[in-house]
Design an enzyme around this catalytic site. Sequence first.
Site, PDB file in Angstrom:
ATOM      1  CE  LYS A   1      66.402  69.587  57.345  1.00 26.30           C
ATOM      2  NZ  LYS A   1      66.859  70.872  56.737  1.00 26.30           N
TER       3      LYS A   1
ATOM      4  CD  GLU B   1      78.105  65.182  47.260  1.00 26.06           C
ATOM      5  OE1 GLU B   1      77.537  66.049  47.962  1.00 26.06           O
ATOM      6  OE2 GLU B   1      78.757  65.455  46.224  1.00 26.06           O
TER       7      GLU B   1
ATOM      8  CG  PHE C   1      66.733  74.068  47.171  1.00 29.74           C
ATOM      9  CD1 PHE C   1      67.368  74.606  46.057  1.00 29.74           C
ATOM     10  CD2 PHE C   1      67.493  73.770  48.293  1.00 29.74           C
ATOM     11  CE1 PHE C   1      68.729  74.848  46.069  1.00 29.74           C
ATOM     12  CE2 PHE C   1      68.859  74.007  48.319  1.00 29.74           C
ATOM     13  CZ  PHE C   1      69.484  74.552  47.185  1.00 29.74           C
ATOM     14  CD  GLN C   2      70.594  70.978  47.585  1.00 25.36           C
ATOM     15  OE1 GLN C   2      70.458  70.578  48.736  1.00 25.36           O
ATOM     16  NE2 GLN C   2      71.748  71.432  47.114  1.00 25.36           N
TER      17      GLN C   2
ATOM     18  CG  MET D   1      92.771  50.916  27.445  1.00 26.84           C
ATOM     19  SD  MET D   1      94.017  49.674  27.002  1.00 26.84           S
ATOM     20  CE  MET D   1      94.461  49.054  28.613  1.00 26.84           C
TER      21      MET D   1
END
Length: 544
Positions: A163, A51, A113-114, A460
């Site tokens: 959903k 993602e 869930f999630q 760096m």
Amino acid sequence: MTSPGAEIIVKSLIYNKVKFIFGYPGGAVMPIYDLLFTYKKQIKHILTRHEQGSIHAAQGYARGTGKPGICLSTSGPGSTNIITGLADALIDSTPLLCITGQVSSNLLGSDAFQEVDIIDISRPVTKWNIQITKPDKIFEVIAKGLHIATSGRPGPVLIDITKDAQQKIISKPYKKEVRISKTYKKKNKINKKELQKLIRTIKKAHKPILIIGQGVKLANAENQLKKFAENTRIPVSSTLLGLGILKTKHNLNYGMLGMHGNYQSNILILKSDLILAIGLRFDERVIGNIKKISQKTIIIHLDIENYEINKRIKSTIHLVGNLKDNLTYLSNNFKNKKYIKEKEFIKPKIGITMPEVINYVNLYKNKNCILVTDVGQHQMSAARYFNFTTIKSQITSGGLGTMGFALPAALGAKIGAKRRQVICFVGDGGFQMTLQELGTIMQYEIPIKIIIINNNFLGMVKQWQDFFFNRRFSNTKIYNPNFTEISKAYNIKSKKVFIKEKLKKNIKKMLKSKDAFLIEILVEKEYNTLPMIPTNKSVAKICF
């Protein structure tokens, strides 16, 4: 006409002329992905490998085209994985519309869930965010989100959709809807009284300098800026994100200023009696210690966002408004007032270093090339030595400094600007943060050119340890895999170069290739990107 909410989502994107979506599927967005299959001829989904890769690709697309980038992710970890990209887009003013799936509305707040509260999590790093639990507002909210993302100072918008809102069937009269660009279009007005005051002040100056930032790009005002600079003959310095507005070799362009900027650009700031800052936010790495600027120096600040005015540096005169219109008015009121006759450059000493690599790239790159850089020494070297020859030719993570940005951003830029050559500069550290996106490049046959600058250090950070921590190189030496073999595993052509005599030939071969090509170049370990102005110091403390 009846449609599920997911179809309204997809149709609203198509209706607003969205051509590409970058994303990764999951349970909470399955209804949307099912409809993307139905409408795959109208809108193309690019499957990234993470993602974070999808949102950086959307950023690259937006920065390369000027259009909003679209990102789609599932709930829970899918949505939290885009937070870095949201923060990056907000600080660098990149227009994004991110759609995240969410658990069904009856499960909200139950630790399902999630499930995560992505609205509260993302609020500090978005221009606007909203959660949709009913499908009847989807079309309107997406249209509004696109408007907010692209208007004024651009930025990221997040729309979280449950959903059940994606699945519910409703009736929607699409033919009565109007695209947001038509609904919200407003005429820009200029403040002629304030502009005349500004003009009088500039004409009194003896040693003015013009500092330009990304705001000029975002306003599509590159041509107006060029005309203004040429009419006034004011020397021009640029922030990191402002590079490419003027051609590198333009006789008024003194290059990048700031911590790793050109000495000439920085010293002009100290010597100037007027600083005209256009489309920038006076980041501390650009201007250094503000107390070292003469109190007699007049500071004029032009920006689209009122919030940026006097945030860090108090301006003598400021003007909030559309930069393109304001620059047009300004340039029309100057006729060759010569503030400066010529410029002098201190030519850099180039050995077997990062600048040498960039020098050979300059020889063989296309004129329409887009440079995409990651974060670190190679980023600063490229900013200083790359020959920018056209507008909208530089993409990098400026304000947030996100390692791992370059590879996915480069593939997104190429998808959006398919006729332009895209070159990705990345260090050995940053490359390993998102190298899985080689899979995306392989799957969609995206012909970008990848140059890994490998010094087997987090360069760096090592440089700071070298200057300020008595060369105590704590956890900056990095042991790397065989990058060329990894590239071959993804069916991407590759070459490793560590002999100077073979560098020029292989860079030419890579840039002339029609396919994706990765070249790993082993550079000197003890190379530092200089000059360098220490944090919160003035140009007087510059390190060579």
